[in-house]
Design a protein around this motif. Structure first.
Motif, mmCIF file in Angstrom:
data_model
loop_
_atom_site.group_PDB
_atom_site.id
_atom_site.type_symbol
_atom_site.label_atom_id
_atom_site.label_comp_id
_atom_site.label_asym_id
_atom_site.label_seq_id
_atom_site.Cartn_x
_atom_site.Cartn_y
_atom_site.Cartn_z
ATOM 1 N N UNK A 176 0.799 0.297 -0.689
ATOM 2 C CA UNK A 176 -0.378 1.145 -0.515
ATOM 3 C C UNK A 176 -0.450 1.532 0.954
ATOM 4 N N UNK A 177 -0.342 2.834 1.244
ATOM 5 C CA UNK A 177 -0.259 3.320 2.612
ATOM 6 C C UNK A 177 -1.269 4.439 2.798
ATOM 7 N N UNK A 230 -9.041 8.527 -2.370
ATOM 8 C CA UNK A 230 -9.944 7.709 -1.570
ATOM 9 C C UNK A 230 -9.647 7.951 -0.093
ATOM 10 N N UNK A 231 -10.635 8.382 0.680
ATOM 11 C CA UNK A 231 -10.407 8.582 2.105
ATOM 12 C C UNK A 231 -10.336 7.246 2.841
ATOM 13 N N UNK A 232 -9.581 7.256 3.910
ATOM 14 C CA UNK A 232 -9.386 6.047 4.718
ATOM 15 C C UNK A 232 -10.675 5.652 5.424
ATOM 16 N N UNK A 269 -9.322 -3.187 7.839
ATOM 17 C CA UNK A 269 -8.555 -2.760 6.666
ATOM 18 C C UNK A 269 -7.861 -1.428 6.920
ATOM 19 N N UNK A 270 -8.461 -0.578 7.721
ATOM 20 C CA UNK A 270 -7.825 0.691 8.052
ATOM 21 C C UNK A 270 -6.508 0.467 8.787
ATOM 22 N N UNK A 271 -6.485 -0.515 9.692
ATOM 23 C CA UNK A 271 -5.251 -0.826 10.413
ATOM 24 C C UNK A 271 -4.187 -1.370 9.468
ATOM 25 N N UNK A 322 -0.429 0.453 8.301
ATOM 26 C CA UNK A 322 0.877 -0.219 8.314
ATOM 27 C C UNK A 322 1.464 -0.303 6.916
ATOM 28 N N UNK A 323 0.609 -0.414 5.902
ATOM 29 C CA UNK A 323 1.055 -0.520 4.512
ATOM 30 C C UNK A 323 0.837 -1.917 3.975
ATOM 31 N N UNK A 324 0.264 -2.002 2.788
ATOM 32 C CA UNK A 324 0.013 -3.294 2.128
ATOM 33 C C UNK A 324 0.840 -3.318 0.854
#
Length: 136
Positions: free
Chosen positions: A79-80, A102-104, A111-113, A117-119
């Motif tokens: 999820x990026x 969904x907007x960042x 969580x934005x950081x 990076x990608x989860x």
């Protein structure tokens, strides 16, 4: 009319004779096959632990001798956050699995950081659960 009746009787007798012949031919094979199966099957008595008469012990019978190894789920989806929205990629980070709308900005700063990076997630269900926890 007589021609139709005789044709019907001929057809009926031919069909009945064919069915009886097929039944007689196949019934002998099934009996022999059943006897072979019954002869090859063996009945084994279960192995119980011997217990002494004065003490009661419970016997544990192991049915599956193979060791059970839990299957670990790999990280299959990433999820990026790109261009202000969240996108789900496959393992190769090339194929897009899902465009979310969904907007960042709706996520906290920490969580934005992480999202920039990608989860990684093993299943799509976990991604939906994660997104649902941060939605209103």
């Amino acid at each position: 009319m007589r021609k139709y009746v005789s044709g019907f009787l001929f057809f009926f007798c031919l069909t009945a004779g064919s069915l009886i012949a097929l039944f007689l031919m196949t019934s002998g094979e099934s009996r022999e096959e059943t006897k072979k199966v019954q002869a090859t099957e063996s009945v084994e008595q279960p192995a119980f632990a011997c217990s002494e008469p004065e003490t009661e012990t419970m016997a544990h019978l192991v049915l599956n001798q193979y060791r059970v190894i839990p299957e670990t789920l790999g990280e299959n989806y990433c999820l990026v956050a790109e261009e202000g929205y969240l996108i789900v990629y496959d393992r190769d980070l090339v194929t897009v699995s899902l465009f979310t709308h969904m907007p960042l900005i709706e996520f906290p700063a920490a969580e934005q950081e992480r999202l920039m990076a990608g989860i990684w997630f093993p299943t799509m269900a976990e991604i939906f659960s994660y997104l649902e926890s941060y939605s209103s």
